[in-house]
Design a protein around this motif. Structure first.
Motif, PDB file in Angstrom:
ATOM      1  N   LYS A 199      -1.372  14.385 -11.421  1.00 50.79           N
ATOM      2  CA  LYS A 199      -1.071  14.218  -9.864  1.00 50.79           C
ATOM      3  C   LYS A 199       0.258  14.304  -9.745  1.00 50.79           C
ATOM      4  N   LYS A 200       0.754  14.891  -8.797  1.00 48.83           N
ATOM      5  CA  LYS A 200       2.413  15.200  -8.735  1.00 48.83           C
ATOM      6  C   LYS A 200       2.795  14.228  -7.548  1.00 48.83           C
ATOM      7  N   GLY A 201       3.934  13.227  -8.314  1.00 48.15           N
ATOM      8  CA  GLY A 201       4.704  12.406  -7.422  1.00 48.15           C
ATOM      9  C   GLY A 201       3.882  11.048  -6.947  1.00 48.15           C
ATOM     10  N   GLY A 202       2.883  10.780  -7.793  1.00 47.75           N
ATOM     11  CA  GLY A 202       2.245   9.483  -7.480  1.00 47.75           C
ATOM     12  C   GLY A 202       1.141   9.811  -6.442  1.00 47.75           C
ATOM     13  N   GLU A 203       0.763  11.094  -6.249  1.00 49.58           N
ATOM     14  CA  GLU A 203      -0.289  11.442  -5.284  1.00 49.58           C
ATOM     15  C   GLU A 203      -1.592  10.784  -5.517  1.00 49.58           C
ATOM     16  N   LEU A 204      -2.401  10.105  -4.905  1.00 48.11           N
ATOM     17  CA  LEU A 204      -3.614   9.318  -4.980  1.00 48.11           C
ATOM     18  C   LEU A 204      -4.753  10.200  -5.043  1.00 48.11           C
ATOM     19  N   SER A 205      -5.699   9.844  -6.010  1.00 46.31           N
ATOM     20  CA  SER A 205      -6.863  10.573  -6.312  1.00 46.31           C
ATOM     21  C   SER A 205      -8.016   9.473  -6.097  1.00 46.31           C
ATOM     22  N   THR A 206      -9.108  10.024  -5.942  1.00 46.42           N
ATOM     23  CA  THR A 206     -10.368   9.166  -5.706  1.00 46.42           C
ATOM     24  C   THR A 206     -11.413   9.099  -6.890  1.00 46.42           C
ATOM     25  N   THR A 207     -12.067   8.142  -6.954  1.00 48.84           N
ATOM     26  CA  THR A 207     -13.329   8.118  -7.837  1.00 48.84           C
ATOM     27  C   THR A 207     -14.057   9.248  -7.948  1.00 48.84           C
ATOM     28  N   LYS A 208     -14.511   9.697  -6.775  1.00 46.51           N
ATOM     29  CA  LYS A 208     -15.384  10.872  -6.438  1.00 46.51           C
ATOM     30  C   LYS A 208     -14.884  12.011  -6.900  1.00 46.51           C
ATOM     31  N   GLU A 209     -13.255  12.267  -6.662  1.00 48.07           N
ATOM     32  CA  GLU A 209     -12.663  13.347  -6.945  1.00 48.07           C
ATOM     33  C   GLU A 209     -12.711  13.560  -8.738  1.00 48.07           C
ATOM     34  N   ILE A 210     -12.355  12.464  -9.244  1.00 45.89           N
ATOM     35  CA  ILE A 210     -12.436  12.541 -10.916  1.00 45.89           C
ATOM     36  C   ILE A 210     -13.903  12.689 -11.388  1.00 45.89           C
TER      37      ILE A 210
ATOM     38  N   ILE B 137      -3.580   1.551 -14.017  1.00 39.84           N
ATOM     39  CA  ILE B 137      -3.499   2.132 -12.446  1.00 39.84           C
ATOM     40  C   ILE B 137      -3.627   1.007 -11.424  1.00 39.84           C
ATOM     41  N   GLU B 138      -3.290   1.836 -10.190  1.00 40.12           N
ATOM     42  CA  GLU B 138      -3.091   1.080  -9.244  1.00 40.12           C
ATOM     43  C   GLU B 138      -4.171   1.343  -8.125  1.00 40.12           C
ATOM     44  N   THR B 139      -4.907   0.722  -7.339  1.00 42.80           N
ATOM     45  CA  THR B 139      -5.792   0.742  -6.450  1.00 42.80           C
ATOM     46  C   THR B 139      -5.149   0.427  -5.216  1.00 42.80           C
ATOM     47  N   ILE B 140      -5.335   1.517  -4.231  1.00 41.54           N
ATOM     48  CA  ILE B 140      -4.756   1.178  -2.880  1.00 41.54           C
ATOM     49  C   ILE B 140      -6.251   1.453  -1.935  1.00 41.54           C
ATOM     50  N   ARG B 141      -6.488   0.056  -1.380  1.00 42.70           N
ATOM     51  CA  ARG B 141      -7.538   0.225  -0.416  1.00 42.70           C
ATOM     52  C   ARG B 141      -7.413   0.767   0.933  1.00 42.70           C
ATOM     53  N   GLY B 142      -8.545   1.201   1.572  1.00 42.34           N
ATOM     54  CA  GLY B 142      -8.294   1.721   2.981  1.00 42.34           C
ATOM     55  C   GLY B 142      -8.889   2.971   2.914  1.00 42.34           C
TER      56      GLY B 142
ATOM     57  N   GLY C 214      -6.924   5.369   0.896  1.00 42.56           N
ATOM     58  CA  GLY C 214      -6.754   4.868  -0.334  1.00 42.56           C
ATOM     59  C   GLY C 214      -6.975   5.718  -1.317  1.00 42.56           C
ATOM     60  N   GLY C 215      -6.759   5.209  -2.747  1.00 42.57           N
ATOM     61  CA  GLY C 215      -7.204   5.774  -3.601  1.00 42.57           C
ATOM     62  C   GLY C 215      -6.792   5.044  -5.046  1.00 42.57           C
ATOM     63  N   ILE C 216      -6.475   5.914  -5.838  1.00 45.49           N
ATOM     64  CA  ILE C 216      -6.044   5.213  -7.003  1.00 45.49           C
ATOM     65  C   ILE C 216      -4.800   6.312  -7.746  1.00 45.49           C
ATOM     66  N   LYS C 217      -3.840   5.670  -8.639  1.00 41.77           N
ATOM     67  CA  LYS C 217      -2.882   6.292  -9.226  1.00 41.77           C
ATOM     68  C   LYS C 217      -2.398   5.379 -10.343  1.00 41.77           C
ATOM     69  N   LEU C 218      -1.545   6.301 -11.185  1.00 45.99           N
ATOM     70  CA  LEU C 218      -1.052   5.396 -12.339  1.00 45.99           C
ATOM     71  C   LEU C 218      -0.011   4.339 -11.789  1.00 45.99           C
TER      72      LEU C 218
END
Length: 144
Positions: free
Chosen positions: A20-31, A55-60, A63-67
């Motif tokens: 992911k570029k620049g700390g862009e968030l991903s989702t569990t579903k995407e992975i 990893i860091e999880t951002i809720r809401g 939200g999503g996850i990132k390194l």
């Protein structure tokens, strides 16, 4: 040496997030969709990777996850050591005739240490040096 699916999936999650570029968030579903892995399996893995500080999880809603740290600071040997339940390579049964003088268990332990030592020489950044090639293998969700 055979790693569990849990460790394999853990490494795949980290690789995906490192792309992911620049700390862009991903989702569990995407992975899950990109690797064709069960979303339910990934939820447990992502939870543990978050507890371990990878990893860091951002809720809401957005939200999503990132390194949680730079991919250069994530050691592959450490990840494997922390996600593998058991490195027990062989079960020595109690009635084994060679138990008192067996050298096999020592040899296998030495081989395991060499395996982990080699993995300790790699970071997550090393595994994604070919980012463009890897990005082409995933769906367009990585490309922005």
């Amino acid at each position: 040496m055979r790693l569990t699916n849990y460790t394999d999936y853990s490494l795949r999650v980290l690789i995906f997030l490192a792309l992911k570029k620049g700390g862009e968030l991903s989702t569990t579903k995407e992975i899950a969709e990109n690797y064709n892995i069960s979303n339910n399996h990934l939820v447990k893995i992502i939870h543990q990777l978050g507890q371990l500080g990878y990893i860091e999880t951002i809720r809401g809603r957005n939200g999503g996850i990132k390194l949680a740290k730079d991919s250069k600071k994530i050691n592959i040997g450490e990840v494997v050591s922390k996600t593998e339940e058991d490195f027990h390579i062989i079960d020595c049964f109690q009635q084994c005739a060679t138990s008192p003088s067996c050298k096999l268990t020592n040899a296998l332990h030495e081989a395991l240490q060499a395996f982990l030592e080699i993995l300790n020489g790699y970071t997550l950044e090393d595994l994604v040096q070919n980012k463009e090639e890897l990005n082409q293998l995933f769906s367009s969700s990585l490309e922005h």
